[in-house]
Scaffold this motif. Sequence first.
Motif, mmCIF file in Angstrom:
data_model
loop_
_atom_site.group_PDB
_atom_site.id
_atom_site.type_symbol
_atom_site.label_atom_id
_atom_site.label_comp_id
_atom_site.label_asym_id
_atom_site.label_seq_id
_atom_site.Cartn_x
_atom_site.Cartn_y
_atom_site.Cartn_z
ATOM 1 N N ALA A 207 -4.535 -11.224 4.833
ATOM 2 C CA ALA A 207 -5.494 -12.189 4.292
ATOM 3 C C ALA A 207 -6.562 -12.463 5.337
ATOM 4 C CB ALA A 207 -4.788 -13.478 3.895
ATOM 5 N N VAL A 208 -7.637 -13.110 4.917
ATOM 6 C CA VAL A 208 -8.768 -13.398 5.802
ATOM 7 C C VAL A 208 -9.049 -14.894 5.778
ATOM 8 C CG1 VAL A 208 -11.206 -12.963 6.273
ATOM 9 C CG2 VAL A 208 -9.747 -11.114 5.430
ATOM 10 N N LYS A 209 -9.101 -15.482 6.948
ATOM 11 C CA LYS A 209 -9.367 -16.915 7.061
ATOM 12 C C LYS A 209 -10.814 -17.216 6.678
ATOM 13 C CE LYS A 209 -9.114 -20.749 10.362
ATOM 14 N NZ LYS A 209 -8.594 -21.180 11.691
ATOM 15 N N GLY A 210 -10.992 -18.130 5.744
ATOM 16 C CA GLY A 210 -12.326 -18.531 5.308
ATOM 17 C C GLY A 210 -12.883 -17.730 4.155
ATOM 18 N N SER A 211 -12.180 -16.666 3.743
ATOM 19 C CA SER A 211 -12.676 -15.851 2.634
ATOM 20 C C SER A 211 -12.324 -16.491 1.294
ATOM 21 C CB SER A 211 -12.065 -14.451 2.704
ATOM 22 O OG SER A 211 -12.421 -13.687 1.565
ATOM 23 N N ARG A 212 -13.161 -16.209 0.283
ATOM 24 C CA ARG A 212 -12.886 -16.648 -1.083
ATOM 25 C C ARG A 212 -12.668 -15.456 -2.026
ATOM 26 N NH1 ARG A 212 -14.034 -22.001 -2.129
ATOM 27 N NH2 ARG A 212 -15.077 -23.154 -0.452
ATOM 28 N N ALA A 213 -12.525 -14.271 -1.449
ATOM 29 C CA ALA A 213 -12.336 -13.075 -2.266
ATOM 30 C C ALA A 213 -10.982 -13.116 -2.972
ATOM 31 C CB ALA A 213 -12.434 -11.832 -1.390
ATOM 32 N N PRO A 214 -10.879 -12.478 -4.150
ATOM 33 C CA PRO A 214 -9.632 -12.528 -4.923
ATOM 34 C C PRO A 214 -8.542 -11.652 -4.319
ATOM 35 C CG PRO A 214 -11.223 -11.111 -5.997
ATOM 36 C CD PRO A 214 -11.946 -11.750 -4.855
ATOM 37 N N LEU A 215 -7.358 -11.831 -4.862
ATOM 38 C CA LEU A 215 -6.187 -11.065 -4.420
ATOM 39 C C LEU A 215 -6.279 -9.621 -4.891
ATOM 40 C CD1 LEU A 215 -2.506 -12.128 -4.447
ATOM 41 C CD2 LEU A 215 -3.138 -10.104 -5.762
ATOM 42 N N THR A 216 -5.782 -8.703 -4.055
ATOM 43 C CA THR A 216 -5.670 -7.297 -4.409
ATOM 44 C C THR A 216 -4.217 -6.853 -4.259
ATOM 45 O OG1 THR A 216 -7.916 -6.813 -3.631
ATOM 46 C CG2 THR A 216 -6.410 -4.948 -3.860
ATOM 47 N N LEU A 217 -3.656 -6.298 -5.318
ATOM 48 C CA LEU A 217 -2.299 -5.755 -5.277
ATOM 49 C C LEU A 217 -2.411 -4.234 -5.266
ATOM 50 C CD1 LEU A 217 0.781 -6.105 -5.400
ATOM 51 C CD2 LEU A 217 0.593 -6.162 -7.899
ATOM 52 N N LEU A 218 -2.032 -3.630 -4.153
ATOM 53 C CA LEU A 218 -2.136 -2.192 -3.996
ATOM 54 C C LEU A 218 -0.947 -1.483 -4.635
ATOM 55 C CD1 LEU A 218 -3.272 -2.068 -0.252
ATOM 56 C CD2 LEU A 218 -4.713 -1.909 -2.300
ATOM 57 N N ALA A 219 -1.097 -0.201 -4.867
ATOM 58 C CA ALA A 219 0.015 0.610 -5.376
ATOM 59 C C ALA A 219 1.110 0.695 -4.322
ATOM 60 C CB ALA A 219 -0.487 2.007 -5.733
ATOM 61 N N SER A 220 2.346 0.764 -4.794
ATOM 62 C CA SER A 220 3.478 0.876 -3.891
ATOM 63 C C SER A 220 3.470 2.230 -3.191
ATOM 64 C CB SER A 220 4.777 0.697 -4.678
ATOM 65 O OG SER A 220 5.892 0.741 -3.819
ATOM 66 N N ARG A 221 3.865 2.258 -1.914
ATOM 67 C CA ARG A 221 3.919 3.501 -1.149
ATOM 68 C C ARG A 221 5.356 3.766 -0.692
ATOM 69 N NH1 ARG A 221 -1.327 3.103 2.910
ATOM 70 N NH2 ARG A 221 -2.812 2.326 1.357
ATOM 71 N N PRO A 222 5.860 4.973 -0.917
ATOM 72 C CA PRO A 222 7.210 5.311 -0.462
ATOM 73 C C PRO A 222 7.226 5.622 1.030
ATOM 74 C CG PRO A 222 6.253 7.180 -1.604
ATOM 75 C CD PRO A 222 5.259 6.058 -1.723
ATOM 76 N N ILE A 223 8.267 5.143 1.706
ATOM 77 C CA ILE A 223 8.412 5.368 3.143
ATOM 78 C C ILE A 223 9.106 6.700 3.420
ATOM 79 C CG2 ILE A 223 9.526 4.501 5.241
ATOM 80 C CD1 ILE A 223 9.157 1.676 4.051
ATOM 81 N N HIS A 224 10.101 7.022 2.587
ATOM 82 C CA HIS A 224 10.862 8.261 2.769
ATOM 83 C C HIS A 224 10.572 9.245 1.631
ATOM 84 C CE1 HIS A 224 13.332 6.640 6.042
ATOM 85 N NE2 HIS A 224 13.403 5.530 5.340
ATOM 86 N N ALA A 225 10.898 10.499 1.877
ATOM 87 C CA ALA A 225 10.781 11.530 0.842
ATOM 88 C C ALA A 225 11.849 11.320 -0.227
ATOM 89 C CB ALA A 225 10.905 12.913 1.469
ATOM 90 N N ASP A 226 11.822 12.161 -1.265
ATOM 91 C CA ASP A 226 12.740 11.998 -2.393
ATOM 92 C C ASP A 226 14.203 12.008 -1.979
ATOM 93 O OD1 ASP A 226 10.918 11.813 -4.626
ATOM 94 O OD2 ASP A 226 10.433 13.906 -4.271
ATOM 95 N N ALA A 227 14.562 12.822 -1.006
ATOM 96 C CA ALA A 227 15.955 12.936 -0.577
ATOM 97 C C ALA A 227 16.004 12.980 0.945
ATOM 98 C CB ALA A 227 16.595 14.192 -1.166
ATOM 99 N N GLY A 228 17.145 12.544 1.484
ATOM 100 C CA GLY A 228 17.308 12.569 2.929
ATOM 101 C C GLY A 228 16.625 11.396 3.601
ATOM 102 N N ARG A 229 16.553 11.469 4.926
ATOM 103 C CA ARG A 229 16.002 10.361 5.700
ATOM 104 C C ARG A 229 14.618 10.678 6.275
ATOM 105 N NH1 ARG A 229 19.327 6.355 6.739
ATOM 106 N NH2 ARG A 229 18.147 5.741 8.591
ATOM 107 N N ALA A 230 14.069 11.815 5.921
ATOM 108 C CA ALA A 230 12.751 12.185 6.435
ATOM 109 C C ALA A 230 11.684 11.230 5.898
ATOM 110 C CB ALA A 230 12.420 13.618 6.038
ATOM 111 N N PHE A 231 10.724 10.896 6.742
ATOM 112 C CA PHE A 231 9.625 10.036 6.329
ATOM 113 C C PHE A 231 8.563 10.859 5.596
ATOM 114 C CE2 PHE A 231 11.474 7.690 9.877
ATOM 115 C CZ PHE A 231 11.519 6.402 9.365
#
Length: 246
Positions: free
Chosen positions: A206-230
């Motif tokens: 967030a930004v102090k003093g701003s009046r801009a509206p909220l933005t909800l971004l698309a979810s991002r996956p941390i790991h690949a489909d299988a295993g522990r690889a990022f």
Amino acid sequence: MTHDAFLGGRLTVSQPRNGFRAGLDSVLLGAAVRIGTQTLLDLGAGVGAAGLVALAHDDGLSATLVERDAQMLALAEANIEANGFTTRARTILLDVTAKGAERSAAGLGSDSYGAVIANPPFFDAAAGTRAAAPRADARHMDEGALDLWVRTAATSAAPGGEIVFVYPAAGLGPLLAAFDQRFGAITILPLCPRPGEPASRVLARAVKGSRAPLTLLASRPIHADAGRAFTPEFDAILKGMVRLDW
């Protein structure tokens, strides 16, 4: 004690082997600070990992690390020295939820920082079995304490400064309420363990003093489909090759 490599070996962080440990969240916080920021405040800094990551990414940045646990703060000071940041970082022994007069007396200025980052405790202390200290201090907080963390961030940030918190997705409601009372331009980035899974944590900016509206971004996956690889994005962030683009 362990001595852990961060950012592909650019940083070495000493931290207790047991209890709460700096890891992915710390790297994300440090990598989330926008380029060109001159002054950074890390609230509840622990051993200093998030602040160190931010310093490693930007040679023009100086940082203040605030922590209430004297042993953790001593480790943060040792990590600052070991990584060559003594001229660009300082520490303050202080409870983030302290009243304004206490914060001022400790040397924490108001309207002073271009960015404020935090990874607050997230378990309600009354909701279940409390962990042993010092793990408890890093993981538990009393009812209403989250709002006090956001209050301190709001008071400390300079006008136009950014505030970035990392928090469990399950706690987004109270975090968003605390942000919405004080800031504008709120941006929420949900992070899920793998593609198609529910978000487990969020980054909130967030930004102090701003009046801009909220933005909800698309979810991002941390790991690949299988295993522990990022995924390639987060692998590059963890290796210190790129900052978080959001």
